[in-house]
Design an enzyme around this catalytic site. Structure first.
Site, PDB file in Angstrom:
ATOM      1  N   GLU A 113      60.766  62.797  65.111  1.00 28.73           N
ATOM      2  CA  GLU A 113      60.245  62.161  66.329  1.00 28.73           C
ATOM      3  C   GLU A 113      61.255  61.157  66.867  1.00 28.73           C
ATOM      4  O   GLU A 113      61.383  60.969  68.083  1.00 28.73           O
ATOM      5  CB  GLU A 113      58.892  61.486  66.026  1.00 28.73           C
ATOM      6  N   HIS A 144      63.629  60.415  61.310  1.00 26.62           N
ATOM      7  CA  HIS A 144      62.455  61.283  61.479  1.00 26.62           C
ATOM      8  C   HIS A 144      62.652  62.112  62.755  1.00 26.62           C
ATOM      9  O   HIS A 144      63.238  61.625  63.731  1.00 26.62           O
ATOM     10  CB  HIS A 144      61.190  60.416  61.579  1.00 26.62           C
ATOM     11  N   ASN A 200      53.241  58.710  56.012  1.00 25.56           N
ATOM     12  CA  ASN A 200      53.861  58.186  57.233  1.00 25.56           C
ATOM     13  C   ASN A 200      52.771  57.981  58.280  1.00 25.56           C
ATOM     14  O   ASN A 200      52.326  58.942  58.903  1.00 25.56           O
ATOM     15  CB  ASN A 200      54.922  59.172  57.735  1.00 25.56           C
ATOM     16  N   LYS A 258      52.972  56.642  61.126  1.00 34.24           N
ATOM     17  CA  LYS A 258      53.461  56.646  62.511  1.00 34.24           C
ATOM     18  C   LYS A 258      52.874  55.437  63.261  1.00 34.24           C
ATOM     19  O   LYS A 258      52.630  54.410  62.638  1.00 34.24           O
ATOM     20  CB  LYS A 258      53.123  57.970  63.208  1.00 34.24           C
ATOM     21  N   GLY A 299      52.064  62.967  57.263  1.00 35.24           N
ATOM     22  CA  GLY A 299      51.587  62.200  58.413  1.00 35.24           C
ATOM     23  C   GLY A 299      50.071  62.143  58.438  1.00 35.24           C
ATOM     24  O   GLY A 299      49.434  61.316  57.791  1.00 35.24           O
ATOM     25  N   GLU A 314      61.738  68.413  56.664  1.00 35.04           N
ATOM     26  CA  GLU A 314      60.569  68.502  57.536  1.00 35.04           C
ATOM     27  C   GLU A 314      60.850  69.440  58.704  1.00 35.04           C
ATOM     28  O   GLU A 314      61.413  69.006  59.727  1.00 35.04           O
ATOM     29  CB  GLU A 314      60.222  67.121  58.093  1.00 35.04           C
ATOM     30  N   SER A 317      52.515  69.064  57.929  1.00 35.94           N
ATOM     31  CA  SER A 317      51.120  69.481  57.754  1.00 35.94           C
ATOM     32  C   SER A 317      50.715  69.630  56.284  1.00 35.94           C
ATOM     33  O   SER A 317      49.962  70.528  55.925  1.00 35.94           O
ATOM     34  CB  SER A 317      50.843  70.771  58.534  1.00 35.94           C
ATOM     35  N   GLY A 350      52.666  67.893  62.329  1.00 38.54           N
ATOM     36  CA  GLY A 350      51.503  67.596  63.175  1.00 38.54           C
ATOM     37  C   GLY A 350      50.907  68.806  63.864  1.00 38.54           C
ATOM     38  O   GLY A 350      50.122  68.674  64.800  1.00 38.54           O
TER      39      GLY A 350
HETATM   40  C1  PEP Z   1      55.421  63.386  59.326  1.00 39.49           C
HETATM   41  O1  PEP Z   1      54.982  62.517  60.054  1.00 39.49           O
HETATM   42  O2  PEP Z   1      56.528  63.235  58.798  1.00 39.49           O
HETATM   43  C2  PEP Z   1      54.613  64.586  59.082  1.00 39.49           C
HETATM   44  C3  PEP Z   1      55.055  65.484  58.258  1.00 39.49           C
HETATM   45  O3  PEP Z   1      53.411  64.673  59.757  1.00 39.49           O
HETATM   46  P1  PEP Z   1      52.194  65.692  59.444  1.00 39.49           P
HETATM   47  O4  PEP Z   1      51.940  65.632  57.955  1.00 39.49           O
HETATM   48  O5  PEP Z   1      51.051  65.204  60.238  1.00 39.49           O
HETATM   49  O6  PEP Z   1      52.659  67.067  59.837  1.00 39.49           O
END
Ligand code: PEP
Length: 251
Positions: free
Chosen positions: A97, A95, A9, A11, A234, A167, A213, A173
């Site tokens: 966010e 998501h 992803n 973003k 991400g 998630e 992460s 992040g």
């Molecule tokens: C995401 O954007 O769905 C995500 C899990 O980000 P990250 O891997 O950076 O934590």
């Protein structure tokens, strides 16, 4: 047998030339007959170019969001019909966010999931608890409500065409990953919800990814868990070599 999915992803990152270079770099390095599905979730602006670039390879292209209507007065939005027409195959829905910053609710997620399926797009439905909810021991309640809300009114055969991404919001992040055992436990809870709400066959069919992460250093541990069918990634998906390491870990 469920095929794990490694979905990057991006973003709101990359320019078109950076996005195209990434796909050029990775597309021929996905092993043929790869044991994992490799997907890149791109900003809408580059979807057309990336679908063209990835054509004939095992790399799939996804959108990060869409509207639930086919067309109309929704300035700035993208329709599922337009995504399908471009050759996009997957779309991330709900998501954290988008839930946190753009007012997504279980109701809008449900509408989008239905719209995606009606256009033959595979929705990757994101669910997960905040730190506050986790500390209040509400994780299972939160993911149960989100999963049921997202799938409300769907037929069993449609549910089997969806992907769920667990998630935990506190792990996105932040560099904090749920332990693979904790992540597996919550993915197991989600599978139980699918079994109780639909059927054991449906629960068996749906791919449930973990996200938060994920990086090359922890992917193998996560993929080794019984109820985790891949990862939504991400930060560690932005560089081609890191993305390829994640895909290689599943092969
Ligand atoms: C995401 O954007 O769905 C995500 C899990 O980000 P990250 O891997 O950076 O934590």
């Amino acid at each position: 047998m469920r095929k794990p999915i490694i979905a990057g992803n991006w973003k709101m990152n990359k320019t078109k030339s950076e996005a195209v270079s990434f796909v050029q770099e990775v597309k021929n390095s996905i092993p043929s007959a790869s044991k994992v599905e490799a997907i890149v979730c791109s900003p809408d602006l580059f979807l057309d170019a990336l679908v063209q670039e990835a054509q004939g390879t095992d790399l799939k292209i996804a959108a990060q969001n869409m509207h639930f209507e086919d067309n109309g007065a929704f300035t700035g939005e993208t329709s599922p019909a337009a995504l399908k027409d471009l050759g996009v195959e997957y779309v991330v829905i709900g998501h954290s966010e988008r839930r946190d910053m753009f007012g997504e609710t279980d109701e809008s997620v449900n509408k989008k999931v239905k719209a995606a399926l009606s256009h033959g797009l595979t929705p990757i439905i994101c669910v997960g608890e905040t730190l506050e909810e986790r500390e209040a021991n509400k994780t299972n309640d939160v993911v149960t409500t989100q999963v049921k809300g997202a799938l409300e009114g769907l037929s069993e055969s449609d549910v089997q065409k969806t992907v769920v991404a667990y998630e935990p919001v506190w792990a996105i992040g932040t560099g904090k990953t749920a332990s693979s055992e904790d992540a597996n436990e919550t993915c197991g809870v989600i599978r139980e919800v699918l079994s109780n709400t639909f059927s054991a066959d449906t629960a068996d069919a749906v791919q449930i990814q973990y996200g938060g992460s994920v990086k090359p250093a922890n992917i193998e541990d996560l993929l080794g868990q019984q109820d985790i069918d891949g990862a939504l990634v991400g930060g560690a998906s932005l560089e081609a070599d890191s993305f390829l390491k994640l895909v290689e870990a599943g092969n």
